[in-house]
Scaffold this motif. Structure first.
Motif, PDB file in Angstrom:
ATOM      1  N   ALA A   1      55.859  63.348 104.646  1.00  0.00           N
ATOM      2  CA  ALA A   1      56.003  62.428 105.772  1.00  0.00           C
ATOM      3  C   ALA A   1      56.326  61.038 105.256  1.00  0.00           C
ATOM      4  CB  ALA A   1      54.718  62.385 106.599  1.00  0.00           C
ATOM      5  N   VAL A   2      57.081  60.296 106.047  1.00  0.00           N
ATOM      6  CA  VAL A   2      57.351  58.891 105.744  1.00  0.00           C
ATOM      7  C   VAL A   2      56.901  58.065 106.946  1.00  0.00           C
ATOM      8  CG1 VAL A   2      59.226  59.244 104.112  1.00  0.00           C
ATOM      9  CG2 VAL A   2      59.733  59.146 106.547  1.00  0.00           C
ATOM     10  N   ILE A   3      56.342  56.917 106.655  1.00  0.00           N
ATOM     11  CA  ILE A   3      55.821  56.044 107.703  1.00  0.00           C
ATOM     12  C   ILE A   3      56.568  54.717 107.659  1.00  0.00           C
ATOM     13  CG2 ILE A   3      53.779  54.899 108.645  1.00  0.00           C
ATOM     14  CD1 ILE A   3      53.324  57.687 106.125  1.00  0.00           C
ATOM     15  N   GLU A   4      57.215  54.380 108.768  1.00  0.00           N
ATOM     16  CA  GLU A   4      57.874  53.087 108.846  1.00  0.00           C
ATOM     17  C   GLU A   4      56.836  51.988 109.047  1.00  0.00           C
ATOM     18  OE1 GLU A   4      60.828  52.650 111.812  1.00  0.00           O
ATOM     19  OE2 GLU A   4      62.326  53.895 110.797  1.00  0.00           O
ATOM     20  N   GLN A   5      57.139  50.820 108.531  1.00  0.00           N
ATOM     21  CA  GLN A   5      56.275  49.681 108.803  1.00  0.00           C
ATOM     22  C   GLN A   5      56.187  49.494 110.316  1.00  0.00           C
ATOM     23  OE1 GLN A   5      57.312  46.085 106.736  1.00  0.00           O
ATOM     24  NE2 GLN A   5      56.274  44.770 108.205  1.00  0.00           N
ATOM     25  N   PHE A   6      54.975  49.381 110.833  1.00  0.00           N
ATOM     26  CA  PHE A   6      54.791  49.259 112.276  1.00  0.00           C
ATOM     27  C   PHE A   6      55.363  47.932 112.761  1.00  0.00           C
ATOM     28  CE2 PHE A   6      52.279  52.861 111.610  1.00  0.00           C
ATOM     29  CZ  PHE A   6      51.837  53.397 112.812  1.00  0.00           C
ATOM     30  N   SER A   7      56.075  47.991 113.867  1.00  0.00           N
ATOM     31  CA  SER A   7      56.661  46.784 114.441  1.00  0.00           C
ATOM     32  C   SER A   7      55.641  46.084 115.339  1.00  0.00           C
ATOM     33  CB  SER A   7      57.915  47.148 115.245  1.00  0.00           C
ATOM     34  OG  SER A   7      57.557  47.994 116.337  1.00  0.00           O
ATOM     35  N   ILE A   8      56.021  44.942 115.863  1.00  0.00           N
ATOM     36  CA  ILE A   8      55.162  44.183 116.761  1.00  0.00           C
ATOM     37  C   ILE A   8      55.646  44.421 118.186  1.00  0.00           C
ATOM     38  CG2 ILE A   8      54.211  41.927 117.317  1.00  0.00           C
ATOM     39  CD1 ILE A   8      53.532  43.064 114.517  1.00  0.00           C
ATOM     40  N   GLY A   9      54.805  45.020 119.020  1.00  0.00           N
ATOM     41  CA  GLY A   9      55.193  45.354 120.378  1.00  0.00           C
ATOM     42  C   GLY A   9      55.478  44.120 121.209  1.00  0.00           C
ATOM     43  N   SER A  10      56.381  44.274 122.168  1.00  0.00           N
ATOM     44  CA  SER A  10      56.705  43.156 123.052  1.00  0.00           C
ATOM     45  C   SER A  10      55.491  42.826 123.915  1.00  0.00           C
ATOM     46  CB  SER A  10      57.899  43.531 123.944  1.00  0.00           C
ATOM     47  OG  SER A  10      57.599  44.688 124.706  1.00  0.00           O
TER      48      SER A  10
ATOM     49  N   ARG B   1      47.661  61.248 102.594  1.00  0.00           N
ATOM     50  CA  ARG B   1      47.531  61.716 101.213  1.00  0.00           C
ATOM     51  C   ARG B   1      46.122  62.240 100.951  1.00  0.00           C
ATOM     52  NH1 ARG B   1      51.019  57.180 100.091  1.00  0.00           N
ATOM     53  NH2 ARG B   1      49.225  55.841  99.701  1.00  0.00           N
ATOM     54  N   LYS B   2      45.128  61.589 101.546  1.00  0.00           N
ATOM     55  CA  LYS B   2      43.742  62.040 101.402  1.00  0.00           C
ATOM     56  C   LYS B   2      43.555  63.441 101.981  1.00  0.00           C
ATOM     57  CE  LYS B   2      40.634  60.185 104.083  1.00  0.00           C
ATOM     58  NZ  LYS B   2      39.721  59.173 104.681  1.00  0.00           N
ATOM     59  N   ARG B   3      44.414  63.798 102.947  1.00  0.00           N
ATOM     60  CA  ARG B   3      44.333  65.102 103.597  1.00  0.00           C
ATOM     61  C   ARG B   3      45.328  66.102 103.031  1.00  0.00           C
ATOM     62  NH1 ARG B   3      42.777  61.063 106.822  1.00  0.00           N
ATOM     63  NH2 ARG B   3      41.044  61.446 108.297  1.00  0.00           N
ATOM     64  N   GLY B   4      45.893  65.801 101.855  1.00  0.00           N
ATOM     65  CA  GLY B   4      46.744  66.755 101.153  1.00  0.00           C
ATOM     66  C   GLY B   4      48.224  66.645 101.428  1.00  0.00           C
ATOM     67  N   TRP B   5      48.662  65.649 102.188  1.00  0.00           N
ATOM     68  CA  TRP B   5      50.083  65.477 102.464  1.00  0.00           C
ATOM     69  C   TRP B   5      50.734  64.614 101.379  1.00  0.00           C
ATOM     70  CZ3 TRP B   5      52.326  65.234 107.977  1.00  0.00           C
ATOM     71  CH2 TRP B   5      51.684  66.149 108.817  1.00  0.00           C
ATOM     72  N   GLN B   6      52.053  64.698 101.313  1.00  0.00           N
ATOM     73  CA  GLN B   6      52.832  63.745 100.528  1.00  0.00           C
ATOM     74  C   GLN B   6      53.362  62.713 101.509  1.00  0.00           C
ATOM     75  OE1 GLN B   6      55.766  65.312  97.804  1.00  0.00           O
ATOM     76  NE2 GLN B   6      54.618  67.204  97.507  1.00  0.00           N
ATOM     77  N   ALA B   7      52.954  61.476 101.362  1.00  0.00           N
ATOM     78  CA  ALA B   7      53.318  60.443 102.329  1.00  0.00           C
ATOM     79  C   ALA B   7      53.684  59.160 101.618  1.00  0.00           C
ATOM     80  CB  ALA B   7      52.158  60.195 103.296  1.00  0.00           C
TER      81      ALA B   7
END
Length: 258
Positions: free
Chosen positions: A54-63, A90-96
């Motif tokens: 999984a890849v996580i984008e940097q969270f944006s700032i909501g309007s 990652r703590k739960r075994g994923w590659q992130a």
């Protein structure tokens, strides 16, 4: 006085029988340890082969975001939250891994989201009154996308500080950071279990994309230069999201397309 040869022979035979008995006693123990070690190795190998990426984008700032009592740039909290989600997975075994906004590396899941609330509370109330007064709070929401850019789940989560936090009530930014960590771990738990809460309903268009409408990843977009795609490929390998074999295959595809 000397010791007779017969007595020496009896002693040596007794020692040999003792050593043989010890070997017989330790045999099953050694075999058990070997079997245990092999089973652990097999589980580790199986886990590594079946891990989800999984890849996580940097969270944006909501309007219209509500920001109170918080002096750090909100964007900093967006990066902090993305890293907290990645750490939880990652703590739960994923590659992130965390990626910049707009990037779309080759992974099984893409997590995007936005921060909708940052409230630092009141440090003086936390330090003097306690009892839950002056507490900070933080909220974020987002989506998880799978194959074909299909939304597989939406999430929303809010956490607040509890009781006295840190020396003198803790700075507002420090206490918000603790809330961010808790929200990130909550989101990771939802994603890992596939049980999403607090998010908006998924529309039919998002859940069932039309046949042939699979959105290509940015890595394969023709608008990107080969050099940029190769750099992105190197980054994925360095983050452990690609095996050496997958890396070589992707690299060959990019070069062949020149």
């Amino acid at each position: 006085m000397g010791i007779s040869l017969r007595r020496l022979r009896c002693r040596s035979m007794g020692y040999a029988r003792s050593v043989h008995a010890n070997h017989l006693a330790r045999g099953p123990m050694i075999a058990s340890l070997v079997v245990c070690a092999l089973s652990v190795m097999l589980r580790v190998i199986a886990s590594a082969e079946s891990s989800t990426t999984a890849v996580i984008e940097q969270f944006s700032i909501g309007s219209g975001i509500e920001v109170r009592g918080y002096d750090d740039p909100p964007e900093q909290a967006g990066l902090h939250l993305a890293e907290a989600v990645a750490a939880g997975l990652r703590k739960r075994g994923w590659q992130a891994a965390v990626v910049g906004a707009g990037e779309r590396p080759d992974a099984q899941f893409l997590i995007t989201g936005r921060i909708t609330k940052i409230n630092g509370g009141s440090r003086s109330k936390r330090a003097i009154l306690g009892m839950g007064t002056g507490h900070a709070s933080f909220r974020a929401e987002g989506e998880v996308r799978g194959a074909g850019n299909r939304v597989v789940g939406t999430f929303g989560d809010e956490r607040g500080s509890i009781g006295r936090v840190g020396y003198g009530g803790g700075s507002n930014e420090f206490v918000v950071g603790l809330c961010v960590d808790r929200v990130g771990d909550d989101i990771a738990e939802m994603i890992a279990k596939g049980r999403y809460e607090g998010g908006r309903p998924i529309t039919q268009a998002e859940a069932l994309p039309a046949p042939g409408s699979v959105t290509p990843s940015r890595e394969d977009s023709p608008s990107r230069s080969a050099a940029e795609r190769l750099r992105n490929l190197d980054s994925l390998r360095d983050q452990g999201l690609l095996t050496d074999k997958e890396y070589q295959e992707k690299r060959r595809q990019i070069i062949d397309g020149l």
